[in-house]
Design an enzyme around this catalytic site. Structure first.
Site, PDB file in Angstrom:
ATOM      1  N   GLY A  47       0.833  -1.186   0.000  1.00 22.93           N
ATOM      2  CA  GLY A  47       0.000   0.000   0.000  1.00 22.93           C
ATOM      3  C   GLY A  47       0.871   1.241   0.000  1.00 22.93           C
ATOM      4  O   GLY A  47       2.080   1.170   0.277  1.00 22.93           O
ATOM      5  N   GLN A  52       3.211  10.029   1.392  1.00 23.72           N
ATOM      6  CA  GLN A  52       4.515   9.358   1.330  1.00 23.72           C
ATOM      7  C   GLN A  52       5.327   9.777   0.102  1.00 23.72           C
ATOM      8  O   GLN A  52       6.543   9.607   0.085  1.00 23.72           O
ATOM      9  CB  GLN A  52       4.343   7.833   1.333  1.00 23.72           C
ATOM     10  CG  GLN A  52       3.830   7.298   2.659  1.00 23.72           C
ATOM     11  CD  GLN A  52       3.730   5.789   2.632  1.00 23.72           C
ATOM     12  OE1 GLN A  52       2.736   5.251   2.173  1.00 23.72           O
ATOM     13  NE2 GLN A  52       4.772   5.120   3.085  1.00 23.72           N
ATOM     14  N   LEU A 101       6.967   1.628   3.681  1.00 27.75           N
ATOM     15  CA  LEU A 101       8.000   2.101   2.745  1.00 27.75           C
ATOM     16  C   LEU A 101       8.685   3.368   3.258  1.00 27.75           C
ATOM     17  O   LEU A 101       9.780   3.692   2.816  1.00 27.75           O
ATOM     18  CB  LEU A 101       7.388   2.349   1.363  1.00 27.75           C
ATOM     19  CG  LEU A 101       6.828   1.090   0.673  1.00 27.75           C
ATOM     20  CD1 LEU A 101       6.154   1.467  -0.640  1.00 27.75           C
ATOM     21  CD2 LEU A 101       7.913   0.053   0.443  1.00 27.75           C
ATOM     22  N   HIS A 142      -3.542   0.972   8.332  1.00 30.42           N
ATOM     23  CA  HIS A 142      -2.180   1.489   8.199  1.00 30.42           C
ATOM     24  C   HIS A 142      -2.141   2.645   7.184  1.00 30.42           C
ATOM     25  O   HIS A 142      -1.573   3.707   7.469  1.00 30.42           O
ATOM     26  CB  HIS A 142      -1.237   0.348   7.776  1.00 30.42           C
ATOM     27  CG  HIS A 142       0.171   0.777   7.510  1.00 30.42           C
ATOM     28  ND1 HIS A 142       1.237   0.345   8.268  1.00 30.42           N
ATOM     29  CD2 HIS A 142       0.702   1.610   6.569  1.00 30.42           C
ATOM     30  CE1 HIS A 142       2.347   0.896   7.805  1.00 30.42           C
ATOM     31  NE2 HIS A 142       2.047   1.662   6.776  1.00 30.42           N
ATOM     32  N   HIS A 146      -1.738   7.160   7.598  1.00 28.51           N
ATOM     33  CA  HIS A 146      -0.815   8.101   6.942  1.00 28.51           C
ATOM     34  C   HIS A 146      -1.501   9.436   6.646  1.00 28.51           C
ATOM     35  O   HIS A 146      -0.848  10.487   6.660  1.00 28.51           O
ATOM     36  CB  HIS A 146      -0.304   7.515   5.621  1.00 28.51           C
ATOM     37  CG  HIS A 146       0.845   6.557   5.757  1.00 28.51           C
ATOM     38  ND1 HIS A 146       2.080   6.938   6.228  1.00 28.51           N
ATOM     39  CD2 HIS A 146       0.950   5.243   5.459  1.00 28.51           C
ATOM     40  CE1 HIS A 146       2.894   5.891   6.213  1.00 28.51           C
ATOM     41  NE2 HIS A 146       2.242   4.846   5.764  1.00 28.51           N
TER      42      HIS A 146
HETATM   43 NI    NI Z   1       3.156   2.961   5.517  1.00 27.10          NI
END
Ligand code: NI
Length: 172
Positions: A47, A52, A101, A142, A146
């Site tokens: 994901g 990010q 990541l 999760h 973010h």
């Molecule tokens: Ni993550």
């Protein structure tokens, strides 16, 4: 489309509350989602959230294909989820190992709800509503974290169950 640089834990953009998407079917949104899929595929992620890659918008993608090498990992449908809302459906919680990541090379044991409903919009602006359990529910929690500036290490209950993959799982 392009593989974008993934921001790492410590970058202030990751701690912001991301802004909702107001308009669908724009070049900008479609390019963002294309870049997110290219980036997730290049890094073998399950994901990715827009912050990010430095875009503070409420857009996440996720998906896990069935893999005979990992029979325990249930497949998760490939999904674009925009402006998501999560409703927890059961008080039951479950501990599971997570990676991110933005926290490369590390894993941590995180407690998450096991059953939830998520809703939001797809890339075209069509409504999505699904019930998810177990691993699927974990991935959604999760990724949506973010969008509120939360990385999984902020949810750890025991710092001893957070560490480098090769130290935690030397057999892998
Ligand atoms: Ni993550």
């Amino acid at each position: 489309m392009a593989v974008r640089r993934v921001l790492k834990m410590g970058d202030p953009v990751l701690y912001r509350v991301a802004d909702p998407v107001g308009e669908f079917n724009t070049r900008e949104l479609d390019a963002l989602i294309g870049d997110m899929f290219d980036t997730m595929a290049a890094l073998n992620g399950a994901g990715l959230a827009a912050p990010q890659i430095g875009v503070s918008r409420r857009v996440v993608i996720f998906g896990v294909e069935a893999n005979p090498r990992y029979p325990d990992v249930e497949p998760v449908p490939t999904t674009v989820l925009i402006n998501p809302v999560i409703e927890i459906l059961s008080p039951e919680m479950d501990d599971g190992w997570e990676g991110c990541l933005s926290v490369p090379g590390m894993r941590g044991l995180v407690r998450r709800a096991t059953r939830l409903r998520y809703s939001g919009f797809d890339q075209k602006g069509e409504p999505i509503e699904r019930v998810a359990t177990q691993f699927h529910a974990r991935v959604v929690q999760h990724e949506c974290d973010h969008l509120d500036g939360i990385l999984y290490p902020m949810r750890l209950k025991d710092m001893r169950l957070f560490g480098y993959e090769d130290a935690l799982f030397p057999e892998m």
